[in-house]
Design a protein around this motif. Structure first.
Motif, short mmCIF file in Angstrom:
data_model
loop_
_atom_site.label_atom_id
_atom_site.label_comp_id
_atom_site.label_asym_id
_atom_site.label_seq_id
_atom_site.Cartn_x
_atom_site.Cartn_y
_atom_site.Cartn_z
N UNK A 185 0.63 -1.22 0.42
CA UNK A 185 -0.27 0.06 0.20
C UNK A 185 0.63 1.66 -0.01
N UNK A 186 2.49 1.39 0.18
CA UNK A 186 3.11 2.95 0.45
C UNK A 186 4.50 1.73 -0.17
N UNK A 187 4.88 2.59 -1.01
CA UNK A 187 6.12 2.62 -1.59
C UNK A 187 6.97 3.10 -1.55
N UNK A 188 7.59 3.56 -0.14
CA UNK A 188 8.13 4.67 -0.23
C UNK A 188 9.60 4.69 0.51
N UNK A 189 11.06 5.15 0.02
CA UNK A 189 11.80 5.42 -0.09
C UNK A 189 12.78 6.52 0.89
N UNK A 190 13.62 6.15 1.80
CA UNK A 190 14.63 7.55 2.04
C UNK A 190 15.44 7.64 1.67
N UNK A 191 15.69 8.69 1.09
CA UNK A 191 17.20 9.47 0.30
C UNK A 191 17.52 9.90 1.16
N UNK A 192 17.17 9.85 1.97
CA UNK A 192 18.48 11.03 3.09
C UNK A 192 20.04 10.36 3.19
N UNK A 193 20.57 8.73 3.05
CA UNK A 193 21.96 8.16 2.62
C UNK A 193 21.68 8.51 1.70
N UNK A 194 20.96 9.22 0.87
CA UNK A 194 22.46 10.46 -0.31
C UNK A 194 22.51 11.34 -0.24
N UNK A 195 21.64 11.50 0.49
CA UNK A 195 21.63 13.35 0.69
C UNK A 195 23.03 13.06 1.18
N UNK A 196 23.04 12.28 2.23
CA UNK A 196 24.33 12.36 2.98
C UNK A 196 25.28 12.54 2.52
N UNK A 197 25.39 11.23 1.54
CA UNK A 197 27.02 10.97 1.39
C UNK A 197 27.03 11.64 -0.03
N UNK A 198 25.89 12.07 -0.92
CA UNK A 198 27.17 12.29 -2.30
C UNK A 198 26.05 13.53 -2.34
N UNK A 199 25.50 14.03 -1.42
CA UNK A 199 24.54 15.48 -1.43
C UNK A 199 23.63 15.61 -2.41
N UNK A 200 23.01 14.01 -2.70
CA UNK A 200 21.39 14.09 -4.19
C UNK A 200 20.32 14.40 -3.08
N UNK A 201 20.08 15.11 -3.74
CA UNK A 201 18.23 15.65 -3.46
C UNK A 201 17.23 15.67 -4.39
N UNK A 202 16.26 15.10 -4.68
CA UNK A 202 15.38 15.43 -5.74
C UNK A 202 14.88 16.42 -5.74
N UNK A 203 14.64 17.03 -7.08
CA UNK A 203 14.25 18.49 -7.29
C UNK A 203 13.02 18.52 -8.33
N UNK A 204 12.70 17.43 -9.18
CA UNK A 204 11.74 17.76 -10.60
C UNK A 204 10.04 17.66 -9.20
N UNK A 205 9.79 18.24 -9.51
CA UNK A 205 8.06 17.85 -8.61
C UNK A 205 7.24 16.57 -9.41
N UNK A 206 6.51 16.53 -8.93
CA UNK A 206 5.79 14.99 -9.61
C UNK A 206 4.83 15.91 -10.59
N UNK A 207 4.69 17.27 -10.83
CA UNK A 207 3.48 17.88 -11.55
C UNK A 207 4.74 17.98 -12.70
N UNK A 208 6.27 18.66 -12.43
CA UNK A 208 6.95 18.77 -13.73
C UNK A 208 7.21 17.45 -14.50
N UNK A 209 7.58 16.70 -13.21
CA UNK A 209 8.25 15.05 -14.74
C UNK A 209 7.28 14.46 -14.69
N UNK A 210 5.93 14.75 -14.67
CA UNK A 210 4.41 13.75 -15.75
C UNK A 210 4.69 15.31 -16.82
N UNK A 211 4.62 16.49 -16.43
CA UNK A 211 4.36 17.31 -17.24
C UNK A 211 5.26 16.53 -18.68
N UNK A 212 6.40 16.59 -18.88
CA UNK A 212 7.85 16.12 -19.07
C UNK A 212 7.26 14.97 -20.56
N UNK A 213 6.40 14.22 -18.99
CA UNK A 213 6.29 12.84 -20.07
C UNK A 213 4.88 12.87 -20.98
N UNK A 214 4.47 13.79 -20.53
CA UNK A 214 2.98 14.48 -21.35
C UNK A 214 3.03 14.86 -22.76
#
Length: 152
Positions: free
Chosen positions: A107-136
């Motif tokens: 029912x819930x597919x969720x993953x923490x990106x905290x380790x990626x942020x801490x180790x390599x500085x990664x944070x997702x920046x695209x909103x779902x709306x932006x990403x879906x607009x690119x797909x369309x």
């Protein structure tokens, strides 16, 4: 280094892979998105542009022999996803339909990106709306996609 990609999506993905393309294909066919269950199930969607950036950041880092999630760290319900896709496709004349769902499904597919942020500085920046607009937009540029309904 190993990566776990959580619900990555973007232009050009095959139509049978996930709920996004299932919804988009139905909308393009003039059919309402079909949601199994009440739609409160959530997914952690990460746009392919963010996935590519995470990979580059990891390769440029000094981290070795580690594993981390590449995710947005945000949950989007199936109801929200269907509504966004209908809006972005210009098909507000369609309403999602709900069908009984197998209670054994996740029912819930969720993953923490905290380790990626801490180790390599990664944070997702695209909103779902932006990403879906690119797909369309990608689909429409190739002649595939819903045509907005004409009001009578």
């Amino acid at each position: 280094m190993a990566f776990r990609y959580l619900n990555a999506y973007g232009p050009g993905q095959p139509g049978y892979l996930d709920v996004i393309m299932h919804f988009v294909n139905r909308i393009d066919a003039g059919e309402p998105p079909r949601i199994d269950g009440d739609g409160t199930q959530t997914v952690d969607l990460v746009y392919v542009g963010d996935v590519a950036r995470a990979n580059l950041m990891a390769l440029e880092s000094e981290v070795e022999n580690d594993v981390f999630n590449v995710s947005s760290g945000r949950e989007t319900s199936l109801n929200e996803l269907a509504s966004l896709l209908l809006e972005l496709s210009g098909r507000t004349d369609l309403t999602p339909i709900h069908v009984p769902r197998d209670s054994k499904l996740v029912t819930h597919r969720f993953g923490s990106a905290e380790k990626a942020r801490r180790l390599v500085g990664f944070e997702a920046t695209a909103s779902v709306r932006e990403g879906l607009q690119h797909v369309i937009d990608w689909r429409r540029a190739r002649g595939v996609g819903a045509t907005p309904a004409v009001a009578n």
